[in-house]
Design a protein around this motif. Sequence first.
Motif, short mmCIF file in Angstrom:
data_model
loop_
_atom_site.label_atom_id
_atom_site.label_comp_id
_atom_site.label_asym_id
_atom_site.label_seq_id
_atom_site.Cartn_x
_atom_site.Cartn_y
_atom_site.Cartn_z
N ALA A 164 0.85 -1.17 0.00
CA ALA A 164 0.00 0.00 0.00
C ALA A 164 0.89 1.24 0.00
O ALA A 164 2.02 1.20 0.49
CB ALA A 164 -0.89 0.01 1.24
N MET A 165 0.37 2.30 -0.57
CA MET A 165 1.11 3.56 -0.58
C MET A 165 0.20 4.67 -0.09
O MET A 165 -1.02 4.62 -0.31
CB MET A 165 1.62 3.87 -1.98
CG MET A 165 2.62 2.87 -2.54
SD MET A 165 4.18 2.85 -1.63
CE MET A 165 4.85 4.45 -2.05
N GLY A 166 0.79 5.64 0.54
CA GLY A 166 -0.01 6.73 1.06
C GLY A 166 0.68 8.07 0.92
O GLY A 166 1.89 8.14 0.65
N TRP A 167 -0.09 9.10 1.11
CA TRP A 167 0.42 10.47 1.15
C TRP A 167 0.03 11.09 2.49
O TRP A 167 -1.09 10.93 2.97
CB TRP A 167 -0.17 11.30 0.01
CG TRP A 167 0.38 10.96 -1.34
CD1 TRP A 167 -0.13 10.06 -2.23
CD2 TRP A 167 1.55 11.52 -1.94
NE1 TRP A 167 0.65 10.02 -3.36
CE2 TRP A 167 1.68 10.92 -3.21
CE3 TRP A 167 2.49 12.48 -1.57
CZ2 TRP A 167 2.73 11.23 -4.08
CZ3 TRP A 167 3.51 12.80 -2.43
CH2 TRP A 167 3.63 12.18 -3.68
N PHE A 168 0.99 11.81 3.05
CA PHE A 168 0.80 12.53 4.29
C PHE A 168 1.27 13.96 4.06
O PHE A 168 1.94 14.26 3.08
CB PHE A 168 1.63 11.89 5.41
CG PHE A 168 1.17 10.51 5.81
CD1 PHE A 168 1.40 9.41 5.00
CD2 PHE A 168 0.52 10.32 7.01
CE1 PHE A 168 0.97 8.14 5.36
CE2 PHE A 168 0.09 9.06 7.40
CZ PHE A 168 0.32 7.97 6.57
N ARG A 169 0.91 14.83 4.98
CA ARG A 169 1.40 16.21 4.89
C ARG A 169 1.61 16.77 6.28
O ARG A 169 0.98 16.33 7.25
CB ARG A 169 0.44 17.08 4.09
CG ARG A 169 -0.91 17.33 4.76
CD ARG A 169 -1.82 18.11 3.82
NE ARG A 169 -3.11 18.43 4.43
CZ ARG A 169 -4.11 19.02 3.79
NH1 ARG A 169 -3.97 19.38 2.51
NH2 ARG A 169 -5.23 19.27 4.42
N GLN A 170 2.52 17.74 6.34
CA GLN A 170 2.78 18.42 7.60
C GLN A 170 2.91 19.90 7.35
O GLN A 170 3.79 20.34 6.62
CB GLN A 170 4.05 17.87 8.26
CG GLN A 170 4.28 18.41 9.65
CD GLN A 170 5.35 17.65 10.40
OE1 GLN A 170 6.17 16.94 9.81
NE2 GLN A 170 5.34 17.76 11.72
N GLU A 218 -0.23 14.69 9.09
CA GLU A 218 -1.56 14.12 8.98
C GLU A 218 -1.67 13.29 7.70
O GLU A 218 -1.01 13.55 6.70
CB GLU A 218 -2.64 15.21 8.97
CG GLU A 218 -2.59 16.14 7.78
CD GLU A 218 -3.80 17.06 7.70
OE1 GLU A 218 -4.80 16.83 8.40
OE2 GLU A 218 -3.74 18.03 6.91
N PHE A 219 -2.51 12.29 7.79
CA PHE A 219 -2.80 11.40 6.67
C PHE A 219 -3.65 12.14 5.64
O PHE A 219 -4.66 12.76 6.00
CB PHE A 219 -3.53 10.16 7.19
CG PHE A 219 -3.97 9.19 6.14
CD1 PHE A 219 -5.32 9.07 5.80
CD2 PHE A 219 -3.05 8.37 5.50
CE1 PHE A 219 -5.74 8.15 4.86
CE2 PHE A 219 -3.46 7.45 4.56
CZ PHE A 219 -4.80 7.34 4.23
N VAL A 220 -3.22 12.09 4.38
CA VAL A 220 -3.97 12.71 3.30
C VAL A 220 -4.83 11.66 2.59
O VAL A 220 -6.02 11.84 2.36
CB VAL A 220 -3.04 13.39 2.29
CG1 VAL A 220 -3.80 13.87 1.06
CG2 VAL A 220 -2.30 14.54 2.96
N GLY A 221 -4.19 10.53 2.22
CA GLY A 221 -4.91 9.48 1.54
C GLY A 221 -4.02 8.29 1.28
O GLY A 221 -2.80 8.38 1.38
N GLY A 222 -4.64 7.17 0.96
CA GLY A 222 -3.91 5.94 0.70
C GLY A 222 -4.52 5.18 -0.45
O GLY A 222 -5.68 5.39 -0.83
N PHE A 257 -9.48 8.89 1.55
CA PHE A 257 -8.93 10.22 1.78
C PHE A 257 -9.42 10.82 3.08
O PHE A 257 -10.50 10.50 3.57
CB PHE A 257 -9.31 11.14 0.61
CG PHE A 257 -8.74 10.69 -0.69
CD1 PHE A 257 -9.45 9.85 -1.51
CD2 PHE A 257 -7.47 11.10 -1.09
CE1 PHE A 257 -8.93 9.40 -2.71
CE2 PHE A 257 -6.92 10.66 -2.27
CZ PHE A 257 -7.66 9.81 -3.09
N ALA A 258 -8.62 11.72 3.58
CA ALA A 258 -9.04 12.51 4.73
C ALA A 258 -10.20 13.41 4.30
O ALA A 258 -10.29 13.83 3.15
CB ALA A 258 -7.88 13.36 5.23
N ASP A 259 -11.05 13.72 5.25
CA ASP A 259 -12.21 14.56 4.95
C ASP A 259 -11.80 15.92 4.38
O ASP A 259 -12.50 16.49 3.55
CB ASP A 259 -13.05 14.76 6.21
CG ASP A 259 -13.80 13.51 6.62
OD1 ASP A 259 -14.26 13.44 7.77
OD2 ASP A 259 -13.93 12.59 5.78
#
Length: 121
Positions: free
Chosen positions: A33-39, A46-50, A60-62
């Motif tokens: 699995a791969m995901g994107w986060f941001r700070q 915080e988790f953006v989406g996977g 995705f995050a809301d």
Amino acid sequence: QVQLVESGGGLVQAGGSPRLSCAASGRTVSNYAMGWFRQAPGKEREFVGGITWNGGTTQFADSVKGRFTISRDNVKNTVYLQMNSLKPEDTAVYYCAKGRSAFITASYDYWGQGTQVTVSS
């Protein structure tokens, strides 16, 4: 050991639609699995989406749902984050990561260096 390198960030006007890329090298990530986060400055990451290993399911995050999409090309060993309708509050360093489960943030165990996205109003 896998290496993840993000690209595509920069200064973007509000409403813009940049696409971030995450290129993996060293080993394939097609089984992960791969995901994107941001700070953002002064905030926790915080988790953006996977996305699942086969690209069949994304979540995705809301805060970004309906504006961001994630896709992957397992032949190219690359994952993408398409960002649409950007807002100033989307300003952050964006990281890609590999994990065992797309939707369990604690399962992500390897991170890229990140790419800065700055949204101007």
